[in-house]
Motif scaffolding. Sequence first.
Motif, PDB file in Angstrom:
ATOM      1  N   ALA A   1       0.821  -1.207   0.000  1.00  0.00           N
ATOM      2  CA  ALA A   1       0.000   0.000   0.000  1.00  0.00           C
ATOM      3  C   ALA A   1       0.858   1.262   0.000  1.00  0.00           C
ATOM      4  N   GLU A   2       1.925   1.266   0.776  1.00  0.00           N
ATOM      5  CA  GLU A   2       2.812   2.433   0.824  1.00  0.00           C
ATOM      6  C   GLU A   2       3.419   2.722  -0.539  1.00  0.00           C
ATOM      7  N   GLU A   3       3.838   1.660  -1.221  1.00  0.00           N
ATOM      8  CA  GLU A   3       4.475   1.846  -2.518  1.00  0.00           C
ATOM      9  C   GLU A   3       3.454   2.239  -3.591  1.00  0.00           C
ATOM     10  N   VAL A   4       2.246   1.697  -3.513  1.00  0.00           N
ATOM     11  CA  VAL A   4       1.206   2.095  -4.465  1.00  0.00           C
ATOM     12  C   VAL A   4       0.821   3.550  -4.240  1.00  0.00           C
ATOM     13  N   GLN A   5       0.758   3.961  -2.985  1.00  0.00           N
ATOM     14  CA  GLN A   5       0.471   5.365  -2.707  1.00  0.00           C
ATOM     15  C   GLN A   5       1.554   6.276  -3.283  1.00  0.00           C
ATOM     16  N   ALA A   6       2.809   5.824  -3.200  1.00  0.00           N
ATOM     17  CA  ALA A   6       3.904   6.609  -3.785  1.00  0.00           C
ATOM     18  C   ALA A   6       3.719   6.770  -5.289  1.00  0.00           C
ATOM     19  N   ILE A   7       3.144   5.748  -5.930  1.00  0.00           N
ATOM     20  CA  ILE A   7       2.837   5.837  -7.361  1.00  0.00           C
ATOM     21  C   ILE A   7       1.761   6.885  -7.599  1.00  0.00           C
ATOM     22  N   LEU A   8       0.691   6.826  -6.824  1.00  0.00           N
ATOM     23  CA  LEU A   8      -0.452   7.715  -7.045  1.00  0.00           C
ATOM     24  C   LEU A   8      -0.083   9.182  -6.874  1.00  0.00           C
ATOM     25  N   ILE A   9       0.749   9.486  -5.884  1.00  0.00           N
ATOM     26  CA  ILE A   9       1.087  10.896  -5.649  1.00  0.00           C
ATOM     27  C   ILE A   9       2.271  11.349  -6.492  1.00  0.00           C
ATOM     28  N   GLY A  10       2.785  10.460  -7.357  1.00  0.00           N
ATOM     29  CA  GLY A  10       3.848  10.831  -8.281  1.00  0.00           C
ATOM     30  C   GLY A  10       5.236  10.833  -7.677  1.00  0.00           C
ATOM     31  N   LYS A  11       5.374  10.210  -6.521  1.00  0.00           N
ATOM     32  CA  LYS A  11       6.683  10.182  -5.857  1.00  0.00           C
ATOM     33  C   LYS A  11       7.612   9.160  -6.505  1.00  0.00           C
ATOM     34  N   LYS A  12       7.038   8.064  -7.020  1.00  0.00           N
ATOM     35  CA  LYS A  12       7.831   7.014  -7.663  1.00  0.00           C
ATOM     36  C   LYS A  12       7.124   6.552  -8.921  1.00  0.00           C
ATOM     37  N   SER A  13       7.891   6.009  -9.853  1.00  0.00           N
ATOM     38  CA  SER A  13       7.299   5.379 -11.034  1.00  0.00           C
ATOM     39  C   SER A  13       6.718   4.025 -10.627  1.00  0.00           C
ATOM     40  N   PRO A  14       5.740   3.503 -11.381  1.00  0.00           N
ATOM     41  CA  PRO A  14       5.201   2.177 -11.052  1.00  0.00           C
ATOM     42  C   PRO A  14       6.283   1.103 -10.972  1.00  0.00           C
ATOM     43  N   LYS A  15       7.218   1.100 -11.897  1.00  0.00           N
ATOM     44  CA  LYS A  15       8.273   0.082 -11.888  1.00  0.00           C
ATOM     45  C   LYS A  15       9.135   0.190 -10.639  1.00  0.00           C
ATOM     46  N   ASP A  16       9.572   1.401 -10.307  1.00  0.00           N
ATOM     47  CA  ASP A  16      10.447   1.576  -9.149  1.00  0.00           C
ATOM     48  C   ASP A  16       9.716   1.236  -7.851  1.00  0.00           C
ATOM     49  N   ALA A  17       8.481   1.690  -7.728  1.00  0.00           N
ATOM     50  CA  ALA A  17       7.729   1.459  -6.499  1.00  0.00           C
ATOM     51  C   ALA A  17       7.440  -0.019  -6.297  1.00  0.00           C
ATOM     52  N   LEU A  18       7.034  -0.712  -7.349  1.00  0.00           N
ATOM     53  CA  LEU A  18       6.687  -2.117  -7.210  1.00  0.00           C
ATOM     54  C   LEU A  18       7.915  -2.988  -7.020  1.00  0.00           C
ATOM     55  N   THR A  19       9.021  -2.612  -7.622  1.00  0.00           N
ATOM     56  CA  THR A  19      10.270  -3.345  -7.381  1.00  0.00           C
ATOM     57  C   THR A  19      10.690  -3.193  -5.922  1.00  0.00           C
ATOM     58  N   SER A  20      10.549  -1.994  -5.394  1.00  0.00           N
ATOM     59  CA  SER A  20      10.848  -1.758  -3.979  1.00  0.00           C
ATOM     60  C   SER A  20       9.911  -2.571  -3.095  1.00  0.00           C
ATOM     61  N   ALA A  21       8.626  -2.594  -3.434  1.00  0.00           N
ATOM     62  CA  ALA A  21       7.661  -3.377  -2.662  1.00  0.00           C
ATOM     63  C   ALA A  21       8.019  -4.858  -2.682  1.00  0.00           C
ATOM     64  N   ARG A  22       8.400  -5.347  -3.844  1.00  0.00           N
ATOM     65  CA  ARG A  22       8.788  -6.765  -3.967  1.00  0.00           C
ATOM     66  C   ARG A  22       9.931  -7.097  -3.029  1.00  0.00           C
ATOM     67  N   ASP A  23      10.966  -6.295  -3.045  1.00  0.00           N
ATOM     68  CA  ASP A  23      12.147  -6.577  -2.221  1.00  0.00           C
ATOM     69  C   ASP A  23      11.825  -6.474  -0.728  1.00  0.00           C
ATOM     70  N   ARG A  24      11.028  -5.483  -0.371  1.00  0.00           N
ATOM     71  CA  ARG A  24      10.675  -5.304   1.040  1.00  0.00           C
ATOM     72  C   ARG A  24       9.795  -6.442   1.540  1.00  0.00           C
ATOM     73  N   MET A  25       8.855  -6.905   0.726  1.00  0.00           N
ATOM     74  CA  MET A  25       7.962  -7.990   1.130  1.00  0.00           C
ATOM     75  C   MET A  25       8.697  -9.323   1.197  1.00  0.00           C
ATOM     76  N   ASN A  26       9.589  -9.568   0.253  1.00  0.00           N
ATOM     77  CA  ASN A  26      10.351 -10.815   0.304  1.00  0.00           C
ATOM     78  C   ASN A  26      11.248 -10.866   1.543  1.00  0.00           C
ATOM     79  N   ALA A  27      11.724  -9.710   1.971  1.00  0.00           N
ATOM     80  CA  ALA A  27      12.533  -9.674   3.196  1.00  0.00           C
ATOM     81  C   ALA A  27      11.709 -10.065   4.416  1.00  0.00           C
ATOM     82  N   LEU A  28      10.416  -9.792   4.375  1.00  0.00           N
ATOM     83  CA  LEU A  28       9.555 -10.112   5.507  1.00  0.00           C
ATOM     84  C   LEU A  28       9.288 -11.608   5.643  1.00  0.00           C
ATOM     85  N   ILE A  29       9.386 -12.346   4.538  1.00  0.00           N
ATOM     86  CA  ILE A  29       9.050 -13.773   4.606  1.00  0.00           C
ATOM     87  C   ILE A  29      10.263 -14.678   4.584  1.00  0.00           C
ATOM     88  N   LYS A  30      11.459 -14.100   4.653  1.00  0.00           N
ATOM     89  CA  LYS A  30      12.653 -14.951   4.677  1.00  0.00           C
ATOM     90  C   LYS A  30      12.789 -15.647   6.015  1.00  0.00           C
TER      91      LYS A  30
END
Length: 430
Positions: A401-430
């Motif tokens: 949700a944080e990364e999608v919000q960053a997309i909506l407000i123009g803070k990050k591109s969809p690719k950059d935000a979702l790549t960041s979300a992927r890495d952060r979420m995978n770290a949570l399940i290691k």
Amino acid sequence: MSITRRSLLSALGISAGAAALAACAPSTSAPTPAGTEGLKDDGVKEFPLTSWSYNEAVTKQPMQDAIDKYTAANAGVKISTPSYPYNDYLNQLLLQVQGGQLAGAIQLDVAWLATLAATGKLLDLKSVAGGLDYAPAALSLGQSKGTQYGLPWTFAGIGLIANNELLTRAGVSGPPKTVAEFEAALTAVKGLGNGIVPWAGMTKVDQLKDVIPWMWEFGSPIVQDNKVVIGDDGSVEAMTWYKKLYDQKLIAPDVNRVDARALMSQGKTAFYEDAIGGKATVAKSSPDKDLGTKMTPVARPVKNAGDKPRHLAWGQVIAVMNGSGAAAAANFAKTVTTDKSYTIDWFTKTGLPPTTNAGLADATVKNDKFATDFTAQIGANSSASPFWVYPQFSQMEKVLAEEVQAILIGKKSPKDALTSARDRMNALIK
């Protein structure tokens, strides 16, 4: 007529994949669940029923009615009703568990089951559920890693609900079936002006998990081989599209489910997304007493004609905490989820369908057009979130949700935000 597993899944509005998901949950280190020995009658007849429904206007009185009926029929039983707002509910439960204060029966969203099960404080209710009339797909809602932690209370999905009157005024002749048709419908509704929000899509961070089925529609599996894979082409395309609608003011900023329901109740949006019970909440609070007749479930528009609509599964179970009064709490949970005098009354007053074969076959349910349409258009194409099997799902959804919000407000591109979300979420399940 014989009832097949497929027909049961369809009747309950759940895909086979969702029904099987609990069986293939990844291994996590969790305490051993409290066993059936915790269900031995200790003679205690007083217990709390912790819920969010008692905190909401449309369900408070129906829940009180069920409690009053049950206590009148069971001498000596007393049920207290602690409750918390839905958006803060899980956090409150975990705080109560940590402090050793959570007891009795607890209402749970199916998304939260693995998290609560990981505390080791929930009872195994297999012995209670055995031989009862639950449809198999419904029963699986209360399972995590093969253990029956909850008894299913209701099930459907989350999907689009339309205001047909607004669509007709905008010249939209029928429900949009593709993303392109959906955009065209939203653009037409925007032309009505008068402060109308074409689609009350989720844009507040607390409920941006609603983008998950849109990622599915654009081809992303989201999780694959126990790894989050968003940032792939499908998820990036989905969020690029969502951002476009946001920029074109076809969806509004700072909207969550509560805001969306308010817009629908006021006749100020043509579409919003909700579970099946949302209709009762919206209609009850609307100044338009005929609004309920204008609300219609709509299958999620697909990217390409012929694709399968995808929706997030949704449901509720009643779980029982190990401790004093557990047997009394379990008997209450069994009764209100299986006895038709409770389940059909609950459906009549709240719009939430039962989870037993007998309840689903009842004429009251079968003759409710909104309920049957919702099941056919949304429920039958619902799947569990790929994150629910992880006890860390809440943190994972927050990251997304944080990364999608960053997309909506123009803070990050969809690719950059979702790549960041992927890495952060995978770290949570290691």
